[in-house]
Scaffold this active site. Structure first.
Site, PDB file in Angstrom:
ATOM      1  CE  LYS A 113      -4.371  -1.495   2.097  1.00 35.33           C
ATOM      2  NZ  LYS A 113      -5.292  -1.265   3.206  1.00 35.33           N
ATOM      3  CE  LYS A 195      -8.411 -10.136  -2.890  1.00 39.98           C
ATOM      4  NZ  LYS A 195      -8.407 -10.302  -1.478  1.00 39.98           N
ATOM      5  CE  LYS A 198     -12.847  -1.686  -1.355  1.00 40.58           C
ATOM      6  NZ  LYS A 198     -12.653  -2.851  -0.511  1.00 40.58           N
TER       7      LYS A 198
HETATM    8  P1  AMP Z   1     -11.541  -6.086   1.450  1.00 43.44           P
HETATM    9  O1  AMP Z   1     -12.748  -5.389   0.914  1.00 43.44           O
HETATM   10  O2  AMP Z   1     -10.512  -6.406   0.400  1.00 43.44           O
HETATM   11  O3  AMP Z   1     -10.976  -5.431   2.688  1.00 43.44           O
HETATM   12  O4  AMP Z   1     -12.043  -7.521   1.924  1.00 43.44           O
HETATM   13  C1  AMP Z   1     -12.997  -7.729   2.914  1.00 43.44           C
HETATM   14  C2  AMP Z   1     -13.095  -9.209   3.153  1.00 43.44           C
HETATM   15  O5  AMP Z   1     -13.513  -9.906   1.951  1.00 43.44           O
HETATM   16  C3  AMP Z   1     -11.771  -9.873   3.563  1.00 43.44           C
HETATM   17  O6  AMP Z   1     -12.018 -10.881   4.517  1.00 43.44           O
HETATM   18  C4  AMP Z   1     -11.254 -10.463   2.260  1.00 43.44           C
HETATM   19  O7  AMP Z   1     -10.383 -11.559   2.481  1.00 43.44           O
HETATM   20  C5  AMP Z   1     -12.547 -10.897   1.563  1.00 43.44           C
HETATM   21  N1  AMP Z   1     -12.403 -10.847   0.093  1.00 43.44           N
HETATM   22  C6  AMP Z   1     -12.111  -9.755  -0.671  1.00 43.44           C
HETATM   23  N2  AMP Z   1     -12.080 -10.071  -1.985  1.00 43.44           N
HETATM   24  C7  AMP Z   1     -12.372 -11.405  -2.085  1.00 43.44           C
HETATM   25  C8  AMP Z   1     -12.494 -12.330  -3.180  1.00 43.44           C
HETATM   26  N3  AMP Z   1     -12.339 -11.931  -4.451  1.00 43.44           N
HETATM   27  N4  AMP Z   1     -12.786 -13.618  -2.907  1.00 43.44           N
HETATM   28  C9  AMP Z   1     -12.965 -14.018  -1.599  1.00 43.44           C
HETATM   29  N5  AMP Z   1     -12.856 -13.200  -0.527  1.00 43.44           N
HETATM   30  C10 AMP Z   1     -12.566 -11.907  -0.757  1.00 43.44           C
END
Ligand code: AMP
Ligand code: TRP
Length: 329
Positions: A113, A195, A198
């Site tokens: 980051k 993966k 957003k």
């Molecule tokens: P984030 O919005 O990246 O902070 O993610 C929030 C939660 O969603 C965390 O527990 C991530 O590990 C999970 N997460 C984010 N993107 C994915 C994805 N493409 N597949 C599975 N889990 C995800």
């Protein structure tokens, strides 16, 4: 041993089916197996990067509404907003003084980051894992369900807690990270090798929980597929494998049963039915989400009750830690 679950999620704008299947759905399932579950909307983590105040406030409510719509039961679990409990920042400082710069410098998320902007990122971003350790240790969590990307932070939490216990006496429970299985790693619809995210360049990468039926149909239709044919899960067919995973998550069907059901059928048929399945799955959640979000007073009450429910635990931890360190009178 008593099973206490703690997890946190940042109140970020777009929530997609990757977050839903990877994190939210898992929390809901785990709350039923645990003795006590604490789920936190980590707004203090969110402000480690710039945020618009009006949007941040709205996103906190939206995240809370989504968790409730998904099935988090405020009777069984405590759902609350991190900044409503001052013990998080208080314990975070106490732990900061027992964490080394070397340990934090090794955190890969910070490295990623802060890459190419080392001097302009906030000191909060550097200390982010210590605040996360405080979140977990305050409630004596035994199990912490997180994505793979957060595993290193939970390991740091364990190291800091073990060192603290060795130096000052038994204050903290050592938590275990719970990493969901690989089928919950949902990949981008426009690029199945990365993966779903957003922050992807195109919104065709993801299906947001708030997407309309038309948007879902159109995005699934546009989703890339692999060369060849056949609805089978195979490492040489990452695109179809990902769509099969999504189908499995939305229906509860096994991969084998899905393969059997679509044997001899083409990508077009499968995609159309996948869109229908996903629309049907999301519809009741969306309706519930919209209903809950309309009543901010009730929502505030649930979050305040959640915060009150755990106040005693958080305060007791901070008191014993201060006492152990030799602070106060
Ligand atoms: P984030 O919005 O990246 O902070 O993610 C929030 C939660 O969603 C965390 O527990 C991530 O590990 C999970 N997460 C984010 N993107 C994915 C994805 N493409 N597949 C599975 N889990 C995800
Ligand atoms: N850092 C986590 C994420 O971005 C969110 C988080 C904050 C968390 N505190 C936590 C997760 C404590 C588990 C436990 O996904």
């Amino acid at each position: 041993m008593k099973k206490t679950i703690f997890s946190g999620i940042q109140p970020s704008g777009v929530v997609h089916i990757g977050n839903y299947f990877g994190a939210i759905k898992q929390w809901v399932e785990m709350q039923n197996e645990a003795d006590f579950s604490v789920f936190c909307i980590v707004d203090l983590h969110a402000i480690t990067v710039p945020q618009d105040p009006t949007e941040l406030k709205e996103n906190i409510y939206k995240m809370a509404a989504l968790y409730l719509a998904a099935g988090i039961d405020p009777q069984k679990s405590a759902l609350f907003v991190q900044s409503s409990r001052p013990e998080h920042t208080e314990l975070s400082w106490l732990l900061n003084c027992n964490t080394t710069m070397g340990e934090l410098n090794r955190m890969t998320q910070f490295k990623e980051k802060s890459e190419s902007k080392k001097d302009s990122v906030s000191a909060g971003l550097f200390n982010y894992p210590v605040l996360m350790a405080a979140d977990i240790l305050l409630y004596g969590a035994t199990h912490v369900p997180v994505g793979e990307d957060q595993k290193q932070h939970v390991e740091l939490t364990r190291d800091v807690a073990e060192r603290f216990n060795a130096k000052y006496g038994q204050c903290f429970t050592i938590p275990e990270p719970i990493i969901k299985n690989t089928s919950a790693r949902i990949m981008g619809l426009d690029n199945p090798l990365k993966k779903m995210s957003k922050s992807a360049a195109s919104s065709n990468n993801y299906i947001a929980i708030s997407d309309s039926a038309d948007e879902i149909s159109s995005k699934i239709k546009k989703a890339v597929t692999d060369s060849g044919q056949g609805i089978t899960k195979d490492k040489d067919k990452p695109a179809i494998s990902n769509l099969i995973n999504i189908y499995a998550e939305a229906t509860g069907m096994s991969v084998e049963d899905i393969e059997k059901k679509y044997s001899g059928k083409g990508y077009g048929d499968f995609k159309k039915e996948l869109a229908d399945v996903l629309i049907a799955y999301l519809e009741p959640i969306q309706n519930e989400y919209n209903r809950i979000l309309q009543d901010k007073t009730a929502l505030t009450q649930i979050l305040t009750d959640g915060s009150s429910k755990i106040a005693g635990i958080a305060q007791a931890t901070v008191s014993s830690v201060k006492e152990a360190i030799g602070l106060g009178l």
